[in-house]
Design a protein around this motif. Structure first.
Motif, PDB file in Angstrom:
ATOM      1  N   GLY A   1       0.778  -1.222   0.000  1.00  0.00           N
ATOM      2  CA  GLY A   1       0.000   0.000   0.000  1.00  0.00           C
ATOM      3  C   GLY A   1       0.813   1.277   0.000  1.00  0.00           C
ATOM      4  N   LEU A   2       2.112   1.148  -0.259  1.00  0.00           N
ATOM      5  CA  LEU A   2       2.963   2.326  -0.296  1.00  0.00           C
ATOM      6  C   LEU A   2       3.021   2.886  -1.713  1.00  0.00           C
ATOM      7  CD1 LEU A   2       5.941   1.011   1.856  1.00  0.00           C
ATOM      8  CD2 LEU A   2       4.003   2.368   2.629  1.00  0.00           C
ATOM      9  N   GLY A   3       3.239   4.171  -1.814  1.00  0.00           N
ATOM     10  CA  GLY A   3       3.492   4.747  -3.115  1.00  0.00           C
ATOM     11  C   GLY A   3       4.954   4.552  -3.472  1.00  0.00           C
ATOM     12  N   VAL A   4       5.234   4.395  -4.753  1.00  0.00           N
ATOM     13  CA  VAL A   4       6.620   4.251  -5.200  1.00  0.00           C
ATOM     14  C   VAL A   4       6.897   5.292  -6.276  1.00  0.00           C
ATOM     15  CG1 VAL A   4       8.331   2.746  -6.287  1.00  0.00           C
ATOM     16  CG2 VAL A   4       6.682   1.795  -4.655  1.00  0.00           C
ATOM     17  N   THR A   5       7.899   6.092  -6.036  1.00  0.00           N
ATOM     18  CA  THR A   5       8.326   7.106  -6.988  1.00  0.00           C
ATOM     19  C   THR A   5       9.727   6.765  -7.477  1.00  0.00           C
ATOM     20  OG1 THR A   5       7.013   8.855  -5.964  1.00  0.00           O
ATOM     21  CG2 THR A   5       8.881   9.548  -7.303  1.00  0.00           C
ATOM     22  N   VAL A   6       9.932   6.850  -8.769  1.00  0.00           N
ATOM     23  CA  VAL A   6      11.241   6.576  -9.344  1.00  0.00           C
ATOM     24  C   VAL A   6      11.858   7.875  -9.849  1.00  0.00           C
ATOM     25  CG1 VAL A   6      12.468   5.438 -11.246  1.00  0.00           C
ATOM     26  CG2 VAL A   6      10.743   4.186  -9.934  1.00  0.00           C
ATOM     27  N   VAL A   7      13.084   8.122  -9.444  1.00  0.00           N
ATOM     28  CA  VAL A   7      13.840   9.281  -9.910  1.00  0.00           C
ATOM     29  C   VAL A   7      14.864   8.785 -10.921  1.00  0.00           C
ATOM     30  CG1 VAL A   7      15.276  11.241  -9.260  1.00  0.00           C
ATOM     31  CG2 VAL A   7      13.545  10.379  -7.671  1.00  0.00           C
ATOM     32  N   GLU A   8      14.733   9.243 -12.143  1.00  0.00           N
ATOM     33  CA  GLU A   8      15.598   8.755 -13.210  1.00  0.00           C
ATOM     34  C   GLU A   8      16.924   9.510 -13.233  1.00  0.00           C
ATOM     35  OE1 GLU A   8      13.340   9.082 -16.788  1.00  0.00           O
ATOM     36  OE2 GLU A   8      11.921   7.517 -16.210  1.00  0.00           O
ATOM     37  N   GLY A   9      17.971   8.790 -13.660  1.00  0.00           N
ATOM     38  CA  GLY A   9      19.273   9.416 -13.856  1.00  0.00           C
ATOM     39  C   GLY A   9      20.039   9.688 -12.589  1.00  0.00           C
ATOM     40  N   GLN A  10      19.922   8.809 -11.589  1.00  0.00           N
ATOM     41  CA  GLN A  10      20.609   9.034 -10.322  1.00  0.00           C
ATOM     42  C   GLN A  10      22.102   8.718 -10.371  1.00  0.00           C
ATOM     43  OE1 GLN A  10      18.932  11.025  -8.271  1.00  0.00           O
ATOM     44  NE2 GLN A  10      18.790   9.691  -6.523  1.00  0.00           N
ATOM     45  N   GLY A  11      22.547   8.064 -11.398  1.00  0.00           N
ATOM     46  CA  GLY A  11      23.965   7.732 -11.515  1.00  0.00           C
ATOM     47  C   GLY A  11      24.215   7.072 -12.852  1.00  0.00           C
ATOM     48  N   VAL A  12      25.486   6.939 -13.211  1.00  0.00           N
ATOM     49  CA  VAL A  12      25.865   6.311 -14.471  1.00  0.00           C
ATOM     50  C   VAL A  12      26.815   5.154 -14.186  1.00  0.00           C
ATOM     51  CG1 VAL A  12      27.089   6.626 -16.661  1.00  0.00           C
ATOM     52  CG2 VAL A  12      25.547   8.404 -15.824  1.00  0.00           C
ATOM     53  N   GLY A  13      26.512   3.994 -14.767  1.00  0.00           N
ATOM     54  CA  GLY A  13      27.353   2.814 -14.581  1.00  0.00           C
ATOM     55  C   GLY A  13      27.972   2.359 -15.883  1.00  0.00           C
ATOM     56  N   GLY A  14      29.203   1.891 -15.817  1.00  0.00           N
ATOM     57  CA  GLY A  14      29.873   1.400 -17.013  1.00  0.00           C
ATOM     58  C   GLY A  14      31.364   1.241 -16.786  1.00  0.00           C
ATOM     59  N   LEU A  15      32.102   1.048 -17.863  1.00  0.00           N
ATOM     60  CA  LEU A  15      33.541   0.841 -17.786  1.00  0.00           C
ATOM     61  C   LEU A  15      34.295   2.151 -17.990  1.00  0.00           C
ATOM     62  CD1 LEU A  15      33.827  -2.411 -19.949  1.00  0.00           C
ATOM     63  CD2 LEU A  15      34.079  -2.247 -17.452  1.00  0.00           C
ATOM     64  N   VAL A  16      35.241   2.399 -17.127  1.00  0.00           N
ATOM     65  CA  VAL A  16      36.191   3.491 -17.313  1.00  0.00           C
ATOM     66  C   VAL A  16      37.409   2.905 -18.011  1.00  0.00           C
ATOM     67  CG1 VAL A  16      37.684   5.183 -16.183  1.00  0.00           C
ATOM     68  CG2 VAL A  16      35.388   4.747 -15.285  1.00  0.00           C
ATOM     69  N   LEU A  17      37.659   3.318 -19.254  1.00  0.00           N
ATOM     70  CA  LEU A  17      38.798   2.814 -20.029  1.00  0.00           C
ATOM     71  C   LEU A  17      39.973   3.752 -19.764  1.00  0.00           C
ATOM     72  CD1 LEU A  17      36.851   1.999 -23.314  1.00  0.00           C
ATOM     73  CD2 LEU A  17      37.283   0.507 -21.341  1.00  0.00           C
ATOM     74  N   ALA A  18      40.604   3.578 -18.619  1.00  0.00           N
ATOM     75  CA  ALA A  18      41.534   4.576 -18.094  1.00  0.00           C
ATOM     76  C   ALA A  18      42.878   4.624 -18.822  1.00  0.00           C
ATOM     77  CB  ALA A  18      41.764   4.314 -16.604  1.00  0.00           C
ATOM     78  N   ASP A  19      43.353   3.487 -19.311  1.00  0.00           N
ATOM     79  CA  ASP A  19      44.719   3.403 -19.854  1.00  0.00           C
ATOM     80  C   ASP A  19      44.746   3.760 -21.338  1.00  0.00           C
ATOM     81  OD1 ASP A  19      47.417   2.921 -20.099  1.00  0.00           O
ATOM     82  OD2 ASP A  19      47.217   0.740 -20.170  1.00  0.00           O
ATOM     83  N   ARG A  20      44.438   5.026 -21.637  1.00  0.00           N
ATOM     84  CA  ARG A  20      44.391   5.427 -23.052  1.00  0.00           C
ATOM     85  C   ARG A  20      45.775   5.617 -23.639  1.00  0.00           C
ATOM     86  NH1 ARG A  20      40.864   9.201 -19.676  1.00  0.00           N
ATOM     87  NH2 ARG A  20      39.152   7.765 -19.288  1.00  0.00           N
ATOM     88  N   GLY A  21      46.807   5.577 -22.810  1.00  0.00           N
ATOM     89  CA  GLY A  21      48.180   5.645 -23.300  1.00  0.00           C
ATOM     90  C   GLY A  21      48.806   4.284 -23.506  1.00  0.00           C
ATOM     91  N   GLY A  22      48.092   3.222 -23.108  1.00  0.00           N
ATOM     92  CA  GLY A  22      48.590   1.869 -23.337  1.00  0.00           C
ATOM     93  C   GLY A  22      49.722   1.442 -22.433  1.00  0.00           C
ATOM     94  N   GLN A  23      49.783   1.962 -21.213  1.00  0.00           N
ATOM     95  CA  GLN A  23      50.868   1.590 -20.300  1.00  0.00           C
ATOM     96  C   GLN A  23      50.695   0.190 -19.734  1.00  0.00           C
ATOM     97  OE1 GLN A  23      51.853   4.647 -17.365  1.00  0.00           O
ATOM     98  NE2 GLN A  23      50.830   6.191 -18.619  1.00  0.00           N
ATOM     99  N   VAL A  24      49.476  -0.184 -19.417  1.00  0.00           N
ATOM    100  CA  VAL A  24      49.185  -1.516 -18.873  1.00  0.00           C
ATOM    101  C   VAL A  24      48.589  -2.411 -19.947  1.00  0.00           C
ATOM    102  CG1 VAL A  24      47.850  -2.799 -17.158  1.00  0.00           C
ATOM    103  CG2 VAL A  24      48.859  -0.579 -16.556  1.00  0.00           C
ATOM    104  N   ALA A  25      47.685  -1.857 -20.743  1.00  0.00           N
ATOM    105  CA  ALA A  25      47.053  -2.589 -21.843  1.00  0.00           C
ATOM    106  C   ALA A  25      47.318  -1.807 -23.126  1.00  0.00           C
ATOM    107  CB  ALA A  25      45.553  -2.741 -21.596  1.00  0.00           C
ATOM    108  N   PRO A  26      48.356  -2.148 -23.878  1.00  0.00           N
ATOM    109  CA  PRO A  26      48.715  -1.394 -25.092  1.00  0.00           C
ATOM    110  C   PRO A  26      47.556  -1.257 -26.077  1.00  0.00           C
ATOM    111  CG  PRO A  26      50.429  -2.972 -24.532  1.00  0.00           C
ATOM    112  CD  PRO A  26      49.273  -3.265 -23.622  1.00  0.00           C
ATOM    113  N   GLU A  27      46.658  -2.220 -26.075  1.00  0.00           N
ATOM    114  CA  GLU A  27      45.549  -2.192 -27.028  1.00  0.00           C
ATOM    115  C   GLU A  27      44.647  -0.967 -26.827  1.00  0.00           C
ATOM    116  OE1 GLU A  27      46.864  -6.321 -25.972  1.00  0.00           O
ATOM    117  OE2 GLU A  27      46.114  -4.596 -24.826  1.00  0.00           O
TER     118      GLU A  27
END
Length: 512
Positions: free
Chosen positions: A269-295
Motif C-alpha cells: 500500500g505504499l506509493g513508489v516514486t522513481v527518480v531517473e538518472g541518479q547515476g551512471v554505470g559502465g567501464l572506465v577505459l583509463a589506460d588510453r596511453g597503453g601503459q598496462v594494456a597497449p591495445e
C-alpha cells in the motif's frame, strides 16, 4: 535542458545488487521512545534511515552524500543545488565572479542566526572556510584554489583564488560551504553537538551518536517553510534488508527501494516514486596511453568495446527497467548531457570486430579488470559481450577496500553518482582526476577544460561541458552502459519531490 522528473512506478521488477542503491531509508524512534506515526507529514514527524553514521559533524570533516540528511539539517550551505542542476541562493543571497574568474564575491542573506541566537556574519563564514581549507579532511581539497578571504562588511565575503576553479561554486553547495559558529567551531563538542545556522538543531537527549539522530525544527529559521516536518529522526541501519522490512512493516515513512522491493512496497500500500538518472554505470577505459594494456591506446579498440555492449539488454535483463541505456558519463539530468550522443554506439558486434581487425587485433586480446562487489551482477554480461567480439576479460578479485582507480588497472567498472558538470569533468577528464589515474591529456581536451574553468557565465559553461562530453564519447574514453534510476517507497502523506540533481537533503521530502 529539461530535468527528468520523478515518475510513478507501476510494476515490480527483480532485484539489483544492494550496492546499486544510492541511499537507503528506514525507521526510527521518536524522542519519547515511541515510534512516530508514519506519513504524519505537515506538523508531524518523518523518520529516515541511512546505512552509515556521519564520521563527524565538524564542518572540516563532513562527507557529502547520505550524511547530508543530518549535517544539512544543522548547517546552512552558502549555495544550494537546484532541481534543474543550476545553483540557487541559500545563505548567500547572490554571488558574482570577476571577469578573470579569480575573485568570487558572496552577499549573505540578512537576518540569519545560529541556533544559539548569535547572528551569522561574514566573519563567521570566513572563519569556517579558512578552517576547512587549512584542516586535513574530506572538504579541504574543494577549497584548494582559495588563496585568501576578505570581509569588507558584515554581509560580504570575498574569496580570492590562485587560479580559476570551476568546482568552487558546486563545492559551496556541499559540505565545503557550511557555516559554523566561530565561538564553538574549535570545540571538541562540535563533532557531536554542533552549533549551526540550519533549519534544525540536534536533540542531544534523544540522540545516540552512531545509531540514531533526532532533529528538531527551528521555527525561527529563515527558510523554515521549506521543511514541513517538525521532527526528523535519522537512524543508522547498515543492513538494507532490515531497513526495507521496517519500511514494509509501516515503521518508517520513506525508504529507498531497489527493483525487487518496489513490488513489495506497492503490495503493502505504499506509493513508489522513481527518480531517473541518479547515476551512471559502465567501464572506465583509463589506460588510453597503453601503459598496462597497449591495445587501449588505439581509439578503434575503445570504440569496439563500446559497440560490443548491448546497453538495452543490460537495462532489461539486469536492471529490469530501472534505468536507461547511455553512452555518456554525464547523467541525463546534467546540463552537459547531449541526447544525440546516446545514439553513437549502437550494439554492433560485427562493426566492433572490424575495428579490432583494423587496429591489428583480428585475433583479439586479453584484458585484465578488477572484480569487486560493485561489478558482480554485471560481470558475466560484460564478459560475454566482449568475448563475442574477440576480447577475453580476465577478472581479478579484489576487495571493496581496494582502490581500483590506480595505474595498476587498465580499466574498471564504476557507478558514479550525480555531480555538477564541473565536478564530473574534474573527476573523469582532468589530469589529476580520480577517474583519470594515468593522467590522460589531449590538446583539444585541455583547451576545453581551461576554457570552462575561465567561463563564469553558467549557460556558456554548460555549452563547453557539452563539447567536453562530445570529445569523451567520440574518443571512447569510457564505455558507459546505463543511467541508473532510484526508487523511493513512501508512506501515505509523504512525498519525494527531488530530482536526480537534488542533494540527499530533508528538503527533498514533502507532506501532503
Amino acid at each position: 535542458m529539461s530535468v527528468l522528473p520523478p515518475r510513478k512506478l507501476s510494476l515490480g521488477v527483480p532485484a539489483v545488487a544492494a550496492l546499486l542503491a544510492l541511499s537507503a531509508c528506514g525507521g526510527g524512534d521518536s524522542p519519547s521512545g515511541e515510534s512516530p506515526e508514519p506519513g504524519s507529514g505537515g506538523a508531524g514527524d518523518i523518520s529516515l534511515a541511512v546505512q552509515a553514521a556521519p564520521n563527524s559533524l565538524d564542518p572540516a570533516q563532513l562527507n557529502d552524500g547520505q550524511q547530508r540528511y543530518i549535517w544539512g539539517s544543522v548547517y546552512d550551505t552558502l549555495l544550494y543545488p537546484g532541481e534543474d542542476g543550476a545553483l540557487q541562493p541559500n545563505a548567500a543571497e547572490s554571488w558574482e565572479y570577476s571577469e578573470d574568474a579569480r575573485t568570487l564575491t558572496l552577499d549573505l542573506r540578512d537576518g540569519m542566526t545560529f541556533s544559539d541566537g548569535d547572528p551569522v556574519t561574514a566573519e563567521a563564514v570566513k572563519t569556517t572556510l579558512e578552517r576547512t581549507r587549512t584542516t586535513v579532511g574530506p572538504q579541504q581539497g574543494n577549497l584548494a584554489a582559495v588563496e585568501s578571504i576578505d570581509t569588507p562588511d558584515e554581509d560580504t565575503v570575498v574569496l580570492n583564488l590562485s587560479s580559476p576553479d570551476p568546482n568552487l561554486l558546486g563545492s559551496l553547495a556541499q559540505g565545503a560551504g557550511v557555516i559554523g559558529d566561530p565561538d564553538t567551531i574549535d570545540s571538541p563538542d562540535t563533532a557531536l553537538d554542533p552549533v549551526g545556522s540550519g533549519a534544525y538543531v540536534l536533540d542531544q537527549d534523544a540522540t545516540v551518536a552512531g545509531s540514531s539522530y533526532v532533529l528538531e525544527r527551528r521555527d525561527d529559521h529563515w527558510n523554515a517553510d521549506a521543511y514541513p516536518f517538525e521532527t526528523v529522526t535519522v537512524r543508522v541501519i547498515a543492513d538494507r534488508t532490515a531497513a526495507v522490512n521496517a519500511l514494509l512493516a509501516g515503521e518508517v515513512d520513506a525508504g529507498g527501494v531497489d527493483a525487487a522491493q518496489a513490488k513489495q512496497a506497492e503490495a503493502a500500500g505504499l506509493g513508489v516514486t522513481v527518480v531517473e538518472g541518479q547515476g551512471v554505470g559502465g567501464l572506465v577505459l583509463a589506460d588510453r596511453g597503453g601503459q598496462v594494456a597497449p591495445e587501449l591506446a588505439d581509439v578503434r579498440v575503445r570504440q569496439a568495446i563500446n559497440l560490443a555492449l548491448d546497453r538495452q539488454g543490460f537495462v532489461d535483463a539486469i536492471l529490469q527497467g530501472l534505468g536507461t541505456p547511455t553512452t555518456q558519463i554525464f547523467n541525463p539530468a546534467s546540463q552537459a548531457y547531449v541526447e544525440a550522443l546516446d545514439e553513437e554506439y549502437p550494439h554492433d558486434p560485427e562493426r566492433a570486430r572490424e575495428l579490432l581487425a583494423e587496429a591489428g587485433y583480428a585475433d583479439g586480446f586479453t584484458l585484465e579488470l578488477p572484480a569487486n562487489l560493485i561489478v558482480q551482477n554485471f560481470q558475466p554480461s560484460i564478459t560475454q559481450a566482449l568475448e563475442d567480439v574477440g576480447i577475453t576479460v580476465e577478472w581479478q578479485p579484489v576487495t571493496m577496500q581496494t582502490n581500483v582507480q590506480t595505474t595498476d588497472w587498465a580499466g574498471y567498472f564504476n557507478i558514479g553518482s550525480v555531480a555538477p558538470p564541473a565536478r564530473t569533468a574534474a573527476l573523469y577528464y582532468a589530469p589529476g582526476g580520480s577517474h583519470n589515474p594515468f593522467g590522460y591529456q589531449d590538446p583539444e581536451l585541455d583547451a576545453l577544460l581551461e576554457e570552462a574553468a575561465n567561463t563564469v557565465d553558467p549557460d556558456e559553461a554548460a555549452e563547453i561541458y557539452q563539447e567536453i562530453n562530445e570529445f569523451g564519447v567520440d574518443n571512447a574514453l569510457f564505455a558507459p552502459i546505463f543511467a541508473l534510476s532510484q526508487g523511493w517507497a513512501l508512506a501515505p502523506g509523504v512525498t519525494f519531490e527531488g530530482t536526480a540533481n537534488s542533494p540527499q537533503d530533508i528538503r527533498s521530502f514533502g507532506a501532503e
